[in-house]
Design a protein around this motif. Structure first.
Motif, PDB file in Angstrom:
ATOM      1  N   ASN A 151       3.334  14.427   8.367  1.00  5.93           N
ATOM      2  CA  ASN A 151       3.962  14.114   9.643  1.00  5.93           C
ATOM      3  C   ASN A 151       3.417  12.816  10.224  1.00  5.93           C
ATOM      4  N   ALA A 152       2.105  12.597  10.029  1.00  2.00           N
ATOM      5  CA  ALA A 152       1.513  11.355  10.520  1.00  2.00           C
ATOM      6  C   ALA A 152       2.086  10.166   9.758  1.00  2.00           C
ATOM      7  N   MET A 153       2.255  10.344   8.433  1.00  5.23           N
ATOM      8  CA  MET A 153       2.767   9.239   7.609  1.00  5.23           C
ATOM      9  C   MET A 153       4.216   8.893   7.946  1.00  5.23           C
ATOM     10  N   MET A 154       4.942   9.883   8.519  1.00  7.42           N
ATOM     11  CA  MET A 154       6.320   9.607   8.931  1.00  7.42           C
ATOM     12  C   MET A 154       6.374   8.467   9.935  1.00  7.42           C
ATOM     13  N   GLY A 155       5.300   8.356  10.716  1.00 10.83           N
ATOM     14  CA  GLY A 155       5.320   7.371  11.792  1.00 10.83           C
ATOM     15  C   GLY A 155       4.627   6.068  11.445  1.00 10.83           C
ATOM     16  N   LEU A 156       4.214   5.905  10.179  1.00 10.13           N
ATOM     17  CA  LEU A 156       3.520   4.677   9.798  1.00 10.13           C
ATOM     18  C   LEU A 156       4.408   3.457  10.029  1.00 10.13           C
ATOM     19  N   PRO A 157       3.888   2.424  10.718  1.00  7.31           N
ATOM     20  CA  PRO A 157       4.710   1.231  10.951  1.00  7.31           C
ATOM     21  C   PRO A 157       4.952   0.498   9.627  1.00  7.31           C
ATOM     22  N   PRO A 158       6.187   0.031   9.399  1.00  2.00           N
ATOM     23  CA  PRO A 158       6.506  -0.666   8.156  1.00  2.00           C
ATOM     24  C   PRO A 158       5.568  -1.827   7.857  1.00  2.00           C
ATOM     25  N   VAL A 159       5.130  -2.561   8.890  1.00  2.00           N
ATOM     26  CA  VAL A 159       4.246  -3.702   8.600  1.00  2.00           C
ATOM     27  C   VAL A 159       2.930  -3.257   7.995  1.00  2.00           C
ATOM     28  N   VAL A 160       2.445  -2.113   8.428  1.00  5.09           N
ATOM     29  CA  VAL A 160       1.184  -1.608   7.883  1.00  5.09           C
ATOM     30  C   VAL A 160       1.368  -1.250   6.414  1.00  5.09           C
ATOM     31  N   ILE A 161       2.504  -0.607   6.110  1.00  4.12           N
ATOM     32  CA  ILE A 161       2.792  -0.293   4.706  1.00  4.12           C
ATOM     33  C   ILE A 161       2.936  -1.588   3.907  1.00  4.12           C
ATOM     34  N   GLY A 162       3.605  -2.559   4.510  1.00  9.44           N
ATOM     35  CA  GLY A 162       3.742  -3.850   3.843  1.00  9.44           C
ATOM     36  C   GLY A 162       2.387  -4.448   3.531  1.00  9.44           C
ATOM     37  N   LEU A 163       1.489  -4.371   4.488  1.00  6.24           N
ATOM     38  CA  LEU A 163       0.151  -4.910   4.300  1.00  6.24           C
ATOM     39  C   LEU A 163      -0.582  -4.196   3.164  1.00  6.24           C
ATOM     40  N   LEU A 164      -0.494  -2.860   3.158  1.00  9.85           N
ATOM     41  CA  LEU A 164      -1.173  -2.085   2.110  1.00  9.85           C
ATOM     42  C   LEU A 164      -0.621  -2.428   0.734  1.00  9.85           C
ATOM     43  N   VAL A 165       0.713  -2.489   0.641  1.00  8.05           N
ATOM     44  CA  VAL A 165       1.314  -2.793  -0.661  1.00  8.05           C
ATOM     45  C   VAL A 165       0.967  -4.221  -1.066  1.00  8.05           C
ATOM     46  N   TYR A 166       0.903  -5.114  -0.064  1.00  5.21           N
ATOM     47  CA  TYR A 166       0.522  -6.499  -0.349  1.00  5.21           C
ATOM     48  C   TYR A 166      -0.872  -6.545  -0.979  1.00  5.21           C
ATOM     49  N   MET A 167      -1.794  -5.797  -0.376  1.00  8.78           N
ATOM     50  CA  MET A 167      -3.167  -5.807  -0.884  1.00  8.78           C
ATOM     51  C   MET A 167      -3.230  -5.214  -2.286  1.00  8.78           C
ATOM     52  N   LEU A 168      -2.402  -4.208  -2.531  1.00  2.99           N
ATOM     53  CA  LEU A 168      -2.352  -3.600  -3.865  1.00  2.99           C
ATOM     54  C   LEU A 168      -1.845  -4.586  -4.905  1.00  2.99           C
ATOM     55  N   LEU A 169      -0.777  -5.308  -4.531  1.00  3.15           N
ATOM     56  CA  LEU A 169      -0.064  -6.116  -5.525  1.00  3.15           C
ATOM     57  C   LEU A 169      -0.536  -7.564  -5.594  1.00  3.15           C
ATOM     58  N   SER A 170      -1.292  -8.020  -4.593  1.00  4.94           N
ATOM     59  CA  SER A 170      -1.703  -9.430  -4.600  1.00  4.94           C
ATOM     60  C   SER A 170      -2.611  -9.691  -5.798  1.00  4.94           C
ATOM     61  N   ARG A 171      -2.699 -10.941  -6.176  1.00  3.25           N
ATOM     62  CA  ARG A 171      -3.349 -11.269  -7.449  1.00  3.25           C
ATOM     63  C   ARG A 171      -4.748 -10.669  -7.544  1.00  3.25           C
ATOM     64  N   ALA A 172      -5.435 -10.590  -6.407  1.00  2.00           N
ATOM     65  CA  ALA A 172      -6.791 -10.049  -6.428  1.00  2.00           C
ATOM     66  C   ALA A 172      -6.811  -8.519  -6.348  1.00  2.00           C
ATOM     67  N   GLY A 173      -5.647  -7.938  -6.055  1.00  2.00           N
ATOM     68  CA  GLY A 173      -5.594  -6.485  -5.847  1.00  2.00           C
ATOM     69  C   GLY A 173      -5.621  -5.710  -7.149  1.00  2.00           C
ATOM     70  N   PRO A 174      -5.747  -4.373  -7.032  1.00  2.00           N
ATOM     71  CA  PRO A 174      -5.867  -3.530  -8.227  1.00  2.00           C
ATOM     72  C   PRO A 174      -4.635  -3.596  -9.139  1.00  2.00           C
TER      73      PRO A 174
END
Ligand SMILES: Nc1ncnc2c1ncn2[C@@H]1O[C@H](COP(=O)(O)OP(=O)(O)OP(=O)(O)O)[C@@H](O)[C@H]1O
Ligand SMILES: [Mg+2]
Lengths: 235, 237
Positions: A67-90
């Motif tokens: 239920n908490a994740m339902m309200g996650l702001p898209p920009v925050v998800i964007g940031l997390l995915v960015y960190m995952l996928l950026s060249r230095a990310g996992p």
């Protein structure tokens, strides 16, 4: 004619002439959001249903988290995915940043919890109705989840539509992980943001019309599905 | 020949008790059903008939005591059994799909069309099950239970809310099922129905079986004052 009227007229002309640039953007938006919807449904429907029918330690925590994740702001998800996928990310080696795949991943993460949480609610209430019948008929566990998902199909279709509506209208996540690159990752919402900033109101308005049209269609579909369900006494 | 009786009979409950919310709702209760055919479970409202049916079907666990079928403890090697609730829960599907769901659980059996024909529901096969009339819903619930291919069938007041013609249709179905050698335990308030259908009657009062014997004997000449009062009152009405 004022600037605004001019923009309005031009927007309509773009729309009805099926402007290729416009079509390209709309098509990519639909492709990204429908792919995300498909993946999120694949994850969220069975997961939500499984949480509804099983009892395990920590289940309450899972529900609160969903239920908490339902309200996650898209920009925050964007940031997390960015960190995952950026060249230095996992996951940097995959080279997915600034591709439609990255946008699909971000939107999947955005709407999977929504679909899972709503599925949980829908299936939990149906399970309340069916649980004695299931036990009485000795329905094995592996048959319960598919049966509940099938019998809740009308409600779940509206759940999926809600997920799609959220994905297609979202701007923050796709902007960050897609980068709004022309002909590559430009979707309706990011294009609207850009064109407005540039002052090209006609292009922005035309895309805005399409988005509103999609929203109206989605809501119309929800109403039609609800009516069909009610007619069959499934509501 | 009554083919399933060997797997089912005798049905025995020994020292059965069920408590909920600090109240002793059932028992101590002993019951032996060693005859085939239809056993009617009767008694006033709140006597515990539905609870006993749930206990026998394994939907709730007894607080104490044992249940066995044909000498084997319920749970291991219990006969195939089905229960029809007083208010049937139908799947949100068509009439035919309700049957085929049960049929798939049983892994085959009679064809869906034949089952529907026996229940007089051929014309409604494709209709959403929840749009059926009360009587049709009850017949569908019974037909669906039969699609599970039970050897033992529990029915909880299957005609309680039906009009006389629908009741008779239902009773025909029930009698036909019993004739195929399927043991039936039927909860009913309807003395006429017990007279028409039951071979024996077990009479419940306050969570216990107070009298059990041939149907005619109980209705005409019950020994206990509870059963006498129940049947006398019915006859006066
Ligand atoms: N889960 C429960 N918790 C507490 N009390 C219960 C529960 N289930 C049933 N009871 C009580 O147990 C008693 C017997 O209930 P049951 O439903 O078996 O009666 P019945 O003989 O079937 O009555 P009726 O003819 O009205 O259907 C009732 O007093 C009921 O209130
Ligand atoms: Mg009852």
């Amino acid at each position: 004619m004022s600037d605004f009227e001019q923009a309005f007229a031009l927007a309509l002309r773009l729309l009805f002439s099926f402007d290729p640039a416009l079509i390209e953007i709309v098509a990519l938006s639909l492709k990204v959001s429908l792919s995300a919807l498909f993946l999120a449904g694949l994850i969220g429907l069975p997961f939500g249903a499984a949480v509804a029918v099983t009892r395990f330690p920590g289940r309450g925590g899972v529900i609160i988290l969903l239920n908490a994740m339902m309200g996650l702001p898209p920009v925050v998800i964007g940031l997390l995915v960015y960190m995952l996928l950026s060249r230095a990310g996992p996951l940097g080696v995959l080279g997915l940043l600034y591709t439609p795949a990255a946008m699909i991943i971000a939107q999947t993460i955005l709407i999977a919890p929504i679909i899972a949480a709503l599925t949980w609610q829908v299936v939990e209430s149906l399970e309340g109705e069916y649980s004695e019948l299931f036990r009485s008929m000795r329905v094995p566990f592996h048959r319960r989840v598919p049966t509940l998902l099938f019998d809740a199909r009308f409600s779940l279709m509206t759940v999926m539509l809600a997920g799609f509506g959220r994905a297609v209208a979202e701007v923050g996540a796709v902007m960050i992980v897609g980068g709004n690159i022309d002909h590559l990752t430009r979707v309706m919402t990011t294009a609207i943001a850009l064109e407005t900033a540039k002052g090209d109101l006609a292009q922005a308005l035309a895309l805005g019309f399409v988005l509103v049209l999609i929203a109206i269609t989605v809501n119309g579909a929800v109403i039609v599905i609800r009516q069909a369900a009610r007619r069959r006494a499934y509501a | 020949m009554r083919s399933h009786e060997a797997a089912v009979l005798p049905i025995e409950a020994r020292g059965l008790r069920y408590k909920a919310g600090g109240r002793a709702l059932i028992g101590p209760l002993d019951l032996t059903i060693s005859q085939g055919g239809i056993t009617a479970l009767m008694g006033p409202n709140g006597a515990g008939k539905s609870l006993l049916l749930r206990l026998l079907h394994g939907l709730i666990r007894p607080t104490a005591g044992t249940i066995s079928f044909s000498g084997r403890a319920a749970g291991d090697g219990a006969p195939r059994q089905a229960l029809v609730f007083q208010k049937p829960v139908l799947l949100r599907r068509s009439v035919a799909a309700n049957i085929s769901f049960a049929r798939s659980l049983a892994g085959g059996g009679e064809h869906v069309d034949d089952i529907l024909a026996e229940a007089g529901l051929t014309a409604q096969a494709r209709q959403p099950a929840r749009l059926l009339s009360g009587g049709e819903q009850q017949r569908l619930a019974l037909a669906r239970a039969m699609a599970l291919r039970p050897q033992l069938l529990f029915l909880d007041e299957p005609t309680a809310s039906l009009d006389p013609p629908a009741t008779l249709l239902m009773e025909d179905m029930i009698a036909g099922i019993a004739q195929r050698g399927i043991k039936i335990v039927l909860v009913t308030h309807d003395v006429g129905q017990a007279r028409r259908l039951a071979d024996d009657i077990a009479f419940m009062h306050q969570g216990r079986i107070v009298e059990h014997g041939p149907a005619g004997t109980l209705i005409e000449a019950a020994e206990t004052k509870e059963a006498q009062a129940f049947f006398a009152h019915r006859l006066v009405l």
